[in-house]
Structures are given as C-alpha cells and as structure tokens.
Design a protein around this motif. Structure first.
Motif, PDB file in Angstrom:
ATOM      1  N   GLN A 184       0.762  -1.332  -0.064  1.00 13.61           N
ATOM      2  CA  GLN A 184      -0.090   0.038   0.107  1.00 13.61           C
ATOM      3  C   GLN A 184       0.864   1.199  -0.075  1.00 13.61           C
ATOM      4  OE1 GLN A 184      -0.587  -2.586   2.045  1.00 13.61           O
ATOM      5  NE2 GLN A 184      -2.150  -3.328   0.814  1.00 13.61           N
ATOM      6  N   LEU A 185       1.967   1.184   0.759  1.00 19.98           N
ATOM      7  CA  LEU A 185       2.811   2.493   0.936  1.00 19.98           C
ATOM      8  C   LEU A 185       3.418   2.548  -0.561  1.00 19.98           C
ATOM      9  CD1 LEU A 185       5.410   3.225   3.570  1.00 19.98           C
ATOM     10  CD2 LEU A 185       6.018   3.568   0.929  1.00 19.98           C
ATOM     11  N   ARG A 186       4.040   1.503  -1.315  1.00 23.16           N
ATOM     12  CA  ARG A 186       4.576   1.425  -2.567  1.00 23.16           C
ATOM     13  C   ARG A 186       3.619   2.020  -3.516  1.00 23.16           C
ATOM     14  NH1 ARG A 186       6.486  -4.186  -4.619  1.00 23.16           N
ATOM     15  NH2 ARG A 186       4.059  -4.290  -4.614  1.00 23.16           N
ATOM     16  N   GLU A 187       2.330   1.712  -3.568  1.00 19.72           N
ATOM     17  CA  GLU A 187       1.498   2.062  -4.460  1.00 19.72           C
ATOM     18  C   GLU A 187       1.490   3.777  -4.423  1.00 19.72           C
ATOM     19  OE1 GLU A 187      -3.284   1.623  -5.740  1.00 19.72           O
ATOM     20  OE2 GLU A 187      -2.318   0.292  -4.210  1.00 19.72           O
ATOM     21  N   ASP A 188       1.198   4.270  -3.144  1.00 20.18           N
ATOM     22  CA  ASP A 188       1.235   5.807  -3.129  1.00 20.18           C
ATOM     23  C   ASP A 188       2.494   6.390  -3.496  1.00 20.18           C
ATOM     24  OD1 ASP A 188      -1.392   5.606  -2.271  1.00 20.18           O
ATOM     25  OD2 ASP A 188      -1.159   6.708  -0.406  1.00 20.18           O
ATOM     26  N   LEU A 189       3.663   5.721  -3.054  1.00 24.23           N
ATOM     27  CA  LEU A 189       4.812   6.235  -3.481  1.00 24.23           C
ATOM     28  C   LEU A 189       4.984   6.479  -4.938  1.00 24.23           C
ATOM     29  CD1 LEU A 189       7.674   7.308  -2.433  1.00 24.23           C
ATOM     30  CD2 LEU A 189       8.573   4.699  -2.750  1.00 24.23           C
ATOM     31  N   ARG A 190       4.675   5.219  -5.547  1.00 26.97           N
ATOM     32  CA  ARG A 190       4.845   5.297  -7.079  1.00 26.97           C
ATOM     33  C   ARG A 190       3.929   6.356  -7.872  1.00 26.97           C
ATOM     34  NH1 ARG A 190       3.218  -0.337  -9.438  1.00 26.97           N
ATOM     35  NH2 ARG A 190       4.897  -0.896  -8.126  1.00 26.97           N
ATOM     36  N   ALA A 191       2.578   6.624  -7.054  1.00 29.40           N
ATOM     37  CA  ALA A 191       1.685   7.562  -7.660  1.00 29.40           C
ATOM     38  C   ALA A 191       2.396   8.877  -7.641  1.00 29.40           C
ATOM     39  CB  ALA A 191       0.646   7.633  -7.261  1.00 29.40           C
ATOM     40  N   TYR A 240       5.666   9.616  -7.210  1.00 32.33           N
ATOM     41  CA  TYR A 240       6.883   9.714  -8.101  1.00 32.33           C
ATOM     42  C   TYR A 240       6.682   9.901  -9.349  1.00 32.33           C
ATOM     43  CZ  TYR A 240      11.325   8.630  -9.931  1.00 32.33           C
ATOM     44  OH  TYR A 240      12.376   8.792 -10.840  1.00 32.33           O
ATOM     45  N   LEU A 241       5.522   9.248 -10.023  1.00 35.68           N
ATOM     46  CA  LEU A 241       5.435   9.352 -11.462  1.00 35.68           C
ATOM     47  C   LEU A 241       4.957  10.679 -11.714  1.00 35.68           C
ATOM     48  CD1 LEU A 241       3.747   6.025 -12.295  1.00 35.68           C
ATOM     49  CD2 LEU A 241       6.218   6.740 -12.572  1.00 35.68           C
ATOM     50  N   ALA A 242       3.996  11.177 -10.701  1.00 37.31           N
ATOM     51  CA  ALA A 242       3.486  12.704 -10.903  1.00 37.31           C
ATOM     52  C   ALA A 242       4.590  13.519 -10.753  1.00 37.31           C
ATOM     53  CB  ALA A 242       2.439  12.995  -9.898  1.00 37.31           C
ATOM     54  N   SER A 243       5.946  13.249 -10.218  1.00 39.19           N
ATOM     55  CA  SER A 243       6.977  14.123 -10.244  1.00 39.19           C
ATOM     56  C   SER A 243       7.770  14.383 -11.334  1.00 39.19           C
ATOM     57  CB  SER A 243       7.589  13.972  -8.773  1.00 39.19           C
ATOM     58  OG  SER A 243       8.478  12.647  -9.069  1.00 39.19           O
ATOM     59  N   VAL A 244       7.715  13.348 -12.272  1.00 43.48           N
ATOM     60  CA  VAL A 244       8.482  13.068 -13.240  1.00 43.48           C
ATOM     61  C   VAL A 244       8.235  14.034 -14.497  1.00 43.48           C
ATOM     62  CG1 VAL A 244       9.507  11.583 -14.897  1.00 43.48           C
ATOM     63  CG2 VAL A 244       8.814  10.536 -12.891  1.00 43.48           C
ATOM     64  N   SER A 245       8.961  15.047 -14.627  1.00 45.02           N
ATOM     65  CA  SER A 245       8.779  16.113 -15.601  1.00 45.02           C
ATOM     66  C   SER A 245       9.107  15.803 -16.944  1.00 45.02           C
ATOM     67  CB  SER A 245       9.544  17.561 -15.162  1.00 45.02           C
ATOM     68  OG  SER A 245      10.837  17.296 -15.284  1.00 45.02           O
ATOM     69  N   SER A 246       9.599  14.862 -17.387  1.00 44.10           N
ATOM     70  CA  SER A 246      10.059  14.476 -18.643  1.00 44.10           C
ATOM     71  C   SER A 246       8.968  13.780 -19.412  1.00 44.10           C
ATOM     72  CB  SER A 246      11.385  13.394 -18.812  1.00 44.10           C
ATOM     73  OG  SER A 246      10.910  12.217 -17.922  1.00 44.10           O
TER      74      SER A 246
END
Length: 278
Positions: free
Chosen positions: A67-74, A76-82
């Motif tokens: 559950q932590l990994r799922e929120d962390l992934r979301a 992180y992906l939102a922060s990827v500007s490329s």
C-alpha cells in the motif's frame, strides 16, 4: 510535493527509530527504485530485515508495504517532468537506465532554491580569505573536483580528507572571513557533523551539499544545496553532486579566474609537465 515532505507529513520527527529512519531514507533518496521494489529489496538496501520495512509502512499510516509502495509510485510518477514513465528496471539495459536516472537527478537539482544556494556558495568562496572543503567516503571525489579546479581558478581552496584529527586541526583554524564547504551523501558521519558545527561556531560561512533537506547538517548551513543521489544500483550516484560542484565552479568563472588559469597552464608548459604540449 517532494517525497521527503510527503514522508515528513506522515510522521513526527524522531518517532520512527533508527532502523525505520533508514527505510524512510531509502524512500526519499531512491524513490524510483522504491516505487517498484519488494519489501525484501528495500530491506537489503536499508540493511534491515523485512519486518522492519513492514512496520515502517504501518508507522507511516499504511496497512503494509504494498500500500505504501502504491502511493509512493503515484507520487513519484507525478513528479517526473520528462513525461517518460517507463521506469520498470526491466525496461532498459542497466547502463541506459542509469544514464536516464542521472539525467533526472541533474534536472531535479535545478530548483530555484538550489540555484540561489549555488550562487551564494560561489560568492562566499570569492569573498573568503580561504575555503576549506571537507567530506567523507564517496563524497571525496566531488570534494577533490571543487578544490582542484577552484584552485586553478585562483581561489585559496584547501582540501581536508585525511584523518578526523587532521580535519579537526584544519577546521579549528577557520574563523570569520573564511568559508567551509561540506559535501555529504548517503551516510553522515559524526565527524563530518561535528566539524561542520565547529566551523559555524567559529564564525566561518558554511555551505553544505547533501542529499536530504532534513539532514542534521542543514542546521549549521548558511547555504544548503540539495543534491539528488538516486541510483539504479545499490549505493548513491554522484552525478548530481558533481553537477552541483560544476555549477558552483561556473559561478566562480570571471576574468580573474581566466587569468589565474592561464598562469597555471603557462607554468605547466614551462615545466614541461604535459605530454600533449604543442
């Protein structure tokens, strides 16, 4: 929101305990890896057992690691500007993935706060009677670069990477009008923390390059540069740290630096030191 601030919102300072803090540091320092890693993978990098990873996730308000990994992934992906979110470790060859991660680290380095701190660090070095650079472990590489190239540019930049006792002697000589640059990534030694505090207490201007805004070194820093160190392999990547050093050096470049560099190169030629002499 950064990964670090997201974690800080979920727990009060000092409540996780040493081993859980190590897990939290992996999440903050290596969010790409953590977004796809198993609990066992996180445990191996943090040098803890799997149950510690699960307990840490629960302390952060999650049922468990998935559950932590799922929120962390979301997050992180939102922060990827490329816009490139093909981040699975199996998606590319290791070398290509590491180069892409280093490009992300450099992009993350160029924040307004970091740029302001880089410019302020360069001004402090220019104004200082002398500058001392201290580090430990893998931080020695970027420290050497700053000292060596800064010296060629005409600045009195000394490097202290020997024993703790030798570093202490050199830091103790600092005072008002001097500058200390502390470079720390991954693990923070007691020696490095104590010497940074000593320099501040003695009146020197202190600039810190470190990978966590919450680092204890921040308490003693006049100027704080946050250098991302995430890697696709165990341990830190130093590309972002070196990029920060190079950015400081670029701010030191002026006519005086060019003349100083020219004198050094003329000396090398007179002494016939180089094998590529014209």
């Amino acid at each position: 929101m950064t990964i670090e601030s997201w974690l800080a919102e979920r727990t009060a300072p000092g409540t996780l305990g040493p081993q859980a803090e190590r897990v939290a540091h992996i999440l903050a320092r290596q969010p790409q890896f953590a977004s796809y890693a198993s609990a066992r993978g996180i445990a191996e990098r943090a040098a803890v057992n799997v149950s510690t990873v699960v307990r840490t996730a629960q302390q952060l308000g999650f049922e468990g690691w998935p559950q932590l990994r799922e929120d962390l992934r979301a997050l992180y992906l939102a922060s990827v500007s490329s816009g490139d979110t093909t981040l699975d470790s199996a998606a590319t060859e290791p070398a290509a993935q590491m180069l892409r991660q280093d490009a992300n680290n450099i992009a993350a380095l160029a924040t307004p706060d970091n740029l302001a701190a880089i410019r302020a660090t360069a001004r402090a070095i220019k104004a200082a009677r002398r500058t001392l650079v201290i580090s430990s472990g893998s931080g020695a590489g970027p420290a050497h670069i700053l000292s060596y190239l800064g010296s060629i540019a005409g600045h009195d930049i000394q490097l202290a990477l020997d024993s703790a006792t030798s570093q202490a002697v050199q830091v103790a000589r600092l005072g008002a009008g001097d500058c200390l640059v502390t470079i720390n990534n991954w693990r923070l030694t007691r020696t490095l923390r104590g010497l940074t505090r000593l320099a501040r207490e003695r009146g020197a201007t202190v600039s810190v390059l470190t990978d966590l805004r919450s680092s204890p070194l921040a308490d003693d820093a006049d100027h704080l540069i946050i250098t991302p160190i995430e890697a696709t392999h165990p341990g830190p990547s130093l590309t972002g740290v070196v990029a920060a050093v190079q950015a400081v050096l670029s701010e030191l470049a002026d006519d005086d630096a060019a003349r100083a560099s020219g004198r050094v190169q003329q000396l090398w030629q007179e002494l016939d030191l180089m094998d590529d002499q014209p």
